[in-house]
Design a protein around this motif. Structure first.
Motif, short mmCIF file in Angstrom:
data_model
loop_
_atom_site.label_atom_id
_atom_site.label_comp_id
_atom_site.label_asym_id
_atom_site.label_seq_id
_atom_site.Cartn_x
_atom_site.Cartn_y
_atom_site.Cartn_z
N ARG A 1 0.84 -1.19 0.00
CA ARG A 1 0.00 0.00 0.00
C ARG A 1 0.88 1.24 0.00
NH1 ARG A 1 -4.96 -0.48 3.35
NH2 ARG A 1 -5.65 -1.18 1.34
N TYR A 2 0.41 2.24 -0.73
CA TYR A 2 1.02 3.57 -0.69
C TYR A 2 0.10 4.49 0.11
CZ TYR A 2 4.01 2.40 -4.74
OH TYR A 2 4.94 1.84 -5.59
N ASP A 3 0.65 5.22 1.04
CA ASP A 3 -0.05 6.28 1.76
C ASP A 3 0.69 7.57 1.44
OD1 ASP A 3 -2.19 4.95 3.40
OD2 ASP A 3 -0.44 3.79 4.04
N ASP A 4 0.01 8.44 0.73
CA ASP A 4 0.65 9.64 0.20
C ASP A 4 0.10 10.92 0.80
OD1 ASP A 4 2.28 8.27 -1.73
OD2 ASP A 4 0.47 7.96 -2.91
N THR A 5 1.00 11.86 1.03
CA THR A 5 0.63 13.24 1.31
C THR A 5 1.11 14.03 0.12
OG1 THR A 5 0.89 12.90 3.69
CG2 THR A 5 0.88 15.19 2.90
N LEU A 6 0.17 14.68 -0.54
CA LEU A 6 0.47 15.46 -1.74
C LEU A 6 0.31 16.93 -1.39
CD1 LEU A 6 -1.85 13.36 -4.07
CD2 LEU A 6 0.57 12.98 -3.63
N ARG A 7 1.17 17.75 -1.97
CA ARG A 7 1.10 19.19 -1.71
C ARG A 7 1.15 19.94 -3.03
NH1 ARG A 7 4.18 20.14 3.14
NH2 ARG A 7 2.25 19.49 4.11
N ARG A 8 0.36 21.00 -3.08
CA ARG A 8 0.35 21.86 -4.27
C ARG A 8 1.08 23.16 -3.94
NH1 ARG A 8 -5.42 23.16 -6.42
NH2 ARG A 8 -5.57 23.86 -4.27
N ARG A 9 2.01 23.49 -4.81
CA ARG A 9 2.74 24.76 -4.70
C ARG A 9 2.78 25.35 -6.10
NH1 ARG A 9 7.91 22.47 -1.25
NH2 ARG A 9 6.75 21.94 0.63
N GLY A 10 2.42 26.60 -6.21
CA GLY A 10 2.44 27.25 -7.52
C GLY A 10 1.58 26.53 -8.55
N GLY A 11 0.50 25.92 -8.09
CA GLY A 11 -0.41 25.21 -8.99
C GLY A 11 0.02 23.81 -9.37
N GLU A 12 1.16 23.35 -8.87
CA GLU A 12 1.69 22.02 -9.22
C GLU A 12 1.62 21.08 -8.02
OE1 GLU A 12 5.77 20.07 -11.05
OE2 GLU A 12 5.63 22.22 -10.78
N TRP A 13 1.12 19.86 -8.26
CA TRP A 13 1.05 18.84 -7.21
C TRP A 13 2.26 17.93 -7.28
CZ3 TRP A 13 -2.56 18.61 -3.42
CH2 TRP A 13 -3.72 19.37 -3.58
N ARG A 14 2.86 17.65 -6.11
CA ARG A 14 3.95 16.68 -5.99
C ARG A 14 3.81 15.97 -4.66
NH1 ARG A 14 9.47 19.65 -8.15
NH2 ARG A 14 8.57 20.47 -10.06
N PHE A 15 4.61 14.92 -4.51
CA PHE A 15 4.62 14.19 -3.24
C PHE A 15 5.34 15.03 -2.19
CE2 PHE A 15 4.68 10.52 -6.24
CZ PHE A 15 3.49 9.93 -5.85
N GLN A 16 4.72 15.12 -1.01
CA GLN A 16 5.41 15.67 0.15
C GLN A 16 5.95 14.50 0.98
OE1 GLN A 16 6.01 18.98 0.87
NE2 GLN A 16 7.44 17.97 2.26
N ARG A 17 5.13 13.45 1.06
CA ARG A 17 5.54 12.24 1.79
C ARG A 17 4.86 11.05 1.14
NH1 ARG A 17 7.63 12.51 6.51
NH2 ARG A 17 8.15 10.61 7.57
N ARG A 18 5.64 9.99 0.94
CA ARG A 18 5.12 8.74 0.40
C ARG A 18 5.57 7.62 1.31
NH1 ARG A 18 4.23 5.83 -5.28
NH2 ARG A 18 2.19 6.61 -4.76
N ILE A 19 4.62 6.90 1.86
CA ILE A 19 4.91 5.77 2.75
C ILE A 19 4.52 4.51 2.01
CG2 ILE A 19 4.43 4.64 4.95
CD1 ILE A 19 3.69 7.47 6.03
N THR A 20 5.48 3.62 1.82
CA THR A 20 5.24 2.34 1.15
C THR A 20 5.30 1.24 2.20
OG1 THR A 20 6.32 3.18 -0.84
CG2 THR A 20 5.97 0.79 -0.70
N THR A 21 4.21 0.50 2.31
CA THR A 21 4.12 -0.59 3.27
C THR A 21 3.85 -1.88 2.50
OG1 THR A 21 3.12 0.94 4.84
CG2 THR A 21 2.94 -1.40 5.35
N PHE A 22 4.57 -2.93 2.82
CA PHE A 22 4.38 -4.22 2.17
C PHE A 22 3.55 -5.11 3.09
CE2 PHE A 22 8.54 -2.62 0.68
CZ PHE A 22 8.13 -2.30 -0.60
N LEU A 23 2.61 -5.82 2.48
CA LEU A 23 1.72 -6.69 3.26
C LEU A 23 2.27 -8.12 3.30
CD1 LEU A 23 -1.63 -5.38 1.77
CD2 LEU A 23 -0.50 -4.65 3.86
N PRO A 24 2.06 -8.80 4.42
CA PRO A 24 2.58 -10.17 4.53
C PRO A 24 1.84 -11.14 3.62
CG PRO A 24 1.42 -9.50 6.55
CD PRO A 24 1.41 -8.35 5.61
#
Length: 132
Positions: free
Chosen positions: A109-132
């Motif tokens: 699973r990806y849990d993302d925090t996205l931020r917009r600056r100057g009208g552009e969206w990018r990742f601020q934080r991306r957490i990647t978790t692997f499931l058993p």
């Protein structure tokens, strides 16, 4: 937030997430790093945390594929959106091809925090978790 604003945020999130997956599978770490803000963070379960562009660059350099691979990302849901920040959750299936053909190597699973600056969206934080 209006329905059209929510749809716009969802479209930007899905585009950003898909662009990341395609750059990862194509072995383009520099393109992946550009999808993060300069102070962005990637946390990858069992691998490490990379904060800032230099750390992201060094971390993602180790992910250049040695054989064909495919990250299938789906079920993306924007879980919150307020102003210039949004969070999203996506499911992940990682496939790799070897002499036997394509096989699922992991799910997560990806849990993302996205931020917009100057009208552009990018990742601020991306957490990647692997499931058993």
């Amino acid at each position: 937030m209006s329905t059209s604003a929510e749809a716009s945020v969802a479209a930007h999130a899905q585009s950003l997430i898909a662009t990341y997956a395609q750059a990862l599978d194509a072995g383009r770490p520099a393109d992946m790093v550009e999808l993060f803000w300069p102070d962005g963070v990637a946390e990858i379960s069992g691998v490490g945390t990379f904060e800032g562009r230099d750390a992201l660059r060094a971390g993602y350099a180790g992910f250049v594929p040695s054989q064909p691979q495919l990250h299938l990302v789906g079920n993306t849901v924007v879980t919150s959106s307020a102003g210039d920040e949004a969070t999203a959750t996506s499911d992940l299936v990682f496939l790799q091809r070897d002499e036997s053909g394509w096989a699922v190597r992991l799910v997560g699973r990806y849990d993302d925090t996205l931020r917009r600056r100057g009208g552009e969206w990018r990742f601020q934080r991306r957490i990647t978790t692997f499931l058993p």
